[in-house]
Design a protein around this motif. Structure first.
Motif, short mmCIF file in Angstrom:
data_model
loop_
_atom_site.label_atom_id
_atom_site.label_comp_id
_atom_site.label_asym_id
_atom_site.label_seq_id
_atom_site.Cartn_x
_atom_site.Cartn_y
_atom_site.Cartn_z
N UNK A 74 0.84 -1.19 0.00
CA UNK A 74 0.00 0.00 0.00
C UNK A 74 0.88 1.24 0.00
N UNK A 75 0.29 2.37 -0.37
CA UNK A 75 1.07 3.60 -0.41
C UNK A 75 0.20 4.84 -0.47
N UNK A 76 0.83 5.98 -0.31
CA UNK A 76 0.16 7.27 -0.42
C UNK A 76 0.79 8.06 -1.56
N UNK A 77 0.03 8.98 -2.12
CA UNK A 77 0.50 9.77 -3.26
C UNK A 77 0.08 11.22 -3.08
N UNK A 78 0.95 12.13 -3.47
CA UNK A 78 0.66 13.55 -3.45
C UNK A 78 1.04 14.14 -4.79
N UNK A 79 0.09 14.71 -5.50
CA UNK A 79 0.30 15.35 -6.80
C UNK A 79 0.14 16.86 -6.65
N UNK A 80 1.12 17.62 -7.14
CA UNK A 80 1.06 19.08 -7.03
C UNK A 80 1.46 19.73 -8.36
N UNK A 81 0.97 20.92 -8.57
CA UNK A 81 1.35 21.76 -9.71
C UNK A 81 1.56 23.17 -9.18
N UNK A 82 2.70 23.80 -9.50
CA UNK A 82 2.99 25.14 -8.98
C UNK A 82 2.04 26.19 -9.54
N UNK A 83 1.76 26.12 -10.83
CA UNK A 83 0.90 27.12 -11.46
C UNK A 83 0.37 26.57 -12.77
N UNK B 25 -8.26 20.62 -9.73
CA UNK B 25 -8.28 19.47 -10.63
C UNK B 25 -6.88 18.93 -10.91
N UNK B 26 -5.86 19.64 -10.44
CA UNK B 26 -4.48 19.28 -10.75
C UNK B 26 -3.69 18.81 -9.54
N UNK B 27 -4.01 19.31 -8.36
CA UNK B 27 -3.29 18.95 -7.14
C UNK B 27 -4.23 18.16 -6.24
N UNK B 28 -3.78 16.98 -5.82
CA UNK B 28 -4.66 16.14 -5.00
C UNK B 28 -3.84 15.09 -4.27
N UNK B 29 -4.46 14.52 -3.25
CA UNK B 29 -3.88 13.41 -2.50
C UNK B 29 -4.57 12.12 -2.90
N UNK C 294 -0.13 5.53 -18.11
CA UNK C 294 0.70 5.70 -16.93
C UNK C 294 -0.10 5.96 -15.66
N UNK C 295 -1.35 5.48 -15.60
CA UNK C 295 -2.13 5.57 -14.36
C UNK C 295 -1.34 4.87 -13.25
N UNK C 296 -1.04 5.58 -12.19
CA UNK C 296 -0.31 5.00 -11.07
C UNK C 296 1.18 4.92 -11.28
N UNK C 297 1.67 5.02 -12.50
CA UNK C 297 3.11 4.99 -12.78
C UNK C 297 3.70 6.40 -12.81
N UNK C 298 3.01 7.33 -13.45
CA UNK C 298 3.38 8.75 -13.42
C UNK C 298 2.12 9.49 -13.00
N UNK C 299 1.81 9.55 -11.70
CA UNK C 299 0.52 10.06 -11.24
C UNK C 299 0.18 11.47 -11.70
N UNK D 291 0.42 12.90 -14.41
CA UNK D 291 -0.16 12.99 -15.75
C UNK D 291 -1.68 12.81 -15.73
N UNK D 292 -2.22 12.35 -14.60
CA UNK D 292 -3.67 12.14 -14.49
C UNK D 292 -4.29 13.30 -13.71
N UNK D 293 -5.24 14.01 -14.33
CA UNK D 293 -5.95 15.09 -13.65
C UNK D 293 -7.29 15.32 -14.34
N UNK D 294 -8.01 16.35 -13.92
CA UNK D 294 -9.34 16.59 -14.48
C UNK D 294 -9.34 16.89 -15.96
N UNK D 295 -8.24 17.40 -16.50
CA UNK D 295 -8.15 17.71 -17.92
C UNK D 295 -7.82 16.47 -18.76
N UNK D 296 -7.03 15.57 -18.21
CA UNK D 296 -6.48 14.46 -19.01
C UNK D 296 -7.13 13.11 -18.76
N UNK D 297 -8.02 13.01 -17.77
CA UNK D 297 -8.54 11.70 -17.36
C UNK D 297 -9.14 10.91 -18.51
N UNK D 298 -9.79 11.59 -19.45
CA UNK D 298 -10.45 10.88 -20.55
C UNK D 298 -9.46 10.18 -21.48
#
Length: 354
Positions: free
Chosen positions: A187-196, A243-247, A323-328, A330-337
């Motif tokens: 198991x693990x935790x993930x934090x995705x952030x975008x500066x701007x 939509x870009x930064x999430x836990x 790359x779902x889960x491999x490069x987290x 890259x997945x956000x509200x804009x790219x999910x589809x």
């Protein structure tokens, strides 16, 4: 009885934090004070697409979208017979229409083999703790993107980054001198952030605006005089950065089977990952979209020993949802589809025992 060959050229890919969790093993086949290095070139293009991953895609078939090139360096060191530490660096370059994405990845982990039984079917168990992540200076989309009913001309994310922390329980059986079978759960935790984030927008009357997104909304500024408008700034309450930064947290499991003799080694691994992202997937579903929460990864490898302490290998990796889960990040509200497509790449490289 355990064969001595494994201690000479067994691959460092048996130990890794994602990527390559499919090759996790409780037994490093290493003695205290020894180490290994792996250096490889990674690629994917129409020539290497022997299984038709992209050629058969109704959207991207016949294009260069998804062309991949890069390299990675990975190493492992055993300070004792039961403890090992490993790490790696990846450089990736991925094409998307007229855009090119440059991504850096890293991992570091420590593993302790707390149980070992040398009976008729050798058995080992280990605990593994690691961290890994990905980052980029920026990611740009120069093609129109529709979000919340508005079409943006271009979109740019500044310094996207993700950080994962992970713990795994590993087990390895040796039913014969030349065969290893491993399994893991973790198991693990993930934090995705975008500066701007910035964007450009053209309104129905042809006026062009530059957009800057803030934590509470967005600010649109007129890019150039347009008709009677010489200068204009508009603020909106929509917070796109959410939509870009999430836990997130995730669980995963996998298995690996390996066969080896004096000169050859064949390895196959399977990795399943399930993610739970706070907030973002619910918002995607509310808009009628599909949230992709799982990924299935299959990795196969052929290795040939060329000297006492070195070997060459060919490895192929196939993912059910890119790359779902491999490069987290890259997945956000804009790219999910975009993540309903399969993806894969191959690696050619060498390993060296130290």
């Amino acid at each position: 009885m355990r064969i001595v060959l494994a201690a000479i050229f067994s691959l460092p890919v048996q130990l890794s934090a994602a990527p390559l969790d499919a090759f996790l093993s409780a037994d490093t086949h290493m003695n205290a004070g020894t180490g290994r290095l792996e250096l490889a070139y990674d690629a994917f293009n129409s020539t290497l697409d022997v299984f038709g991953v992209r050629a058969n895609d109704p959207v991207y078939g016949g294009t260069r979208v998804g062309d991949y090139s890069g390299w990675h360096l990975r190493g492992i060191y055993a300070p004792s017979d039961r403890i090992s530490i490993d790490g790696g660096l990846w450089k990736r370059r991925i094409e998307y229409w007229q855009d090119q994405y440059s991504i850096s990845s890293w991992h570091a982990a420590a593993q302790y083999r707390f149980f070992e039984y040398g009976g008729p079917m050798d058995f080992s168990a280990a605990l593994r703790v690691g961290a890994w992540g990905n980052s980029a200076d920026s990611l740009s989309n120069s093609s129109p993107t529709t979000f919340q009913g508005q079409t943006l001309d271009t979109l740019k994310a500044i310094k996207p980054n993700d950080l994962q922390k992970q713990v795994d329980l590993l087990a390895t059986w040796r039913p014969g001198d030349q065969t290893d079978w491993s399994a893991f759960i973790g198991t693990g935790t993930s934090r995705v952030t975008v500066d701007a984030m910035t964007a450009t927008l053209t309104t129905a009357n042809g006026c062009a605006f530059n957009l800057v997104f803030t934590p509470t909304g967005s600010i649109a500024t007129l890019a150039a005089p347009c008709g009677n408008l010489v200068d204009a700034t508009v603020s909106t309450p929509t917070s796109v950065l959410q939509e870009l930064s999430y836990d997130a947290h995730y669980s995963h499991a996998g298995t690996m089977l390996q066969w080896h003799n004096d000169d050859w080694q064949l390895t196959g691994g399977y990795h399943f990952q399930k993610l739970n992202r706070s907030g973002i997937d619910a918002r995607i579903a509310e808009r009628g979209g599909v949230a992709y929460k799982t990924n299935r990864i299959v990795v196969g490898e052929i290795l040939r020993k060329i000297a006492q302490n070195s070997a060459v290998f060919f490895r192929a990796q196939l993912m059910s949802n890119q790359f779902v889960g491999e490069i987290p990040f890259t997945y956000n509200g804009f790219t999910a589809s975009k993540f309903d497509h399969r993806y894969g790449f191959v690696s050619f490289g060498m390993t060296f025992a130290l």
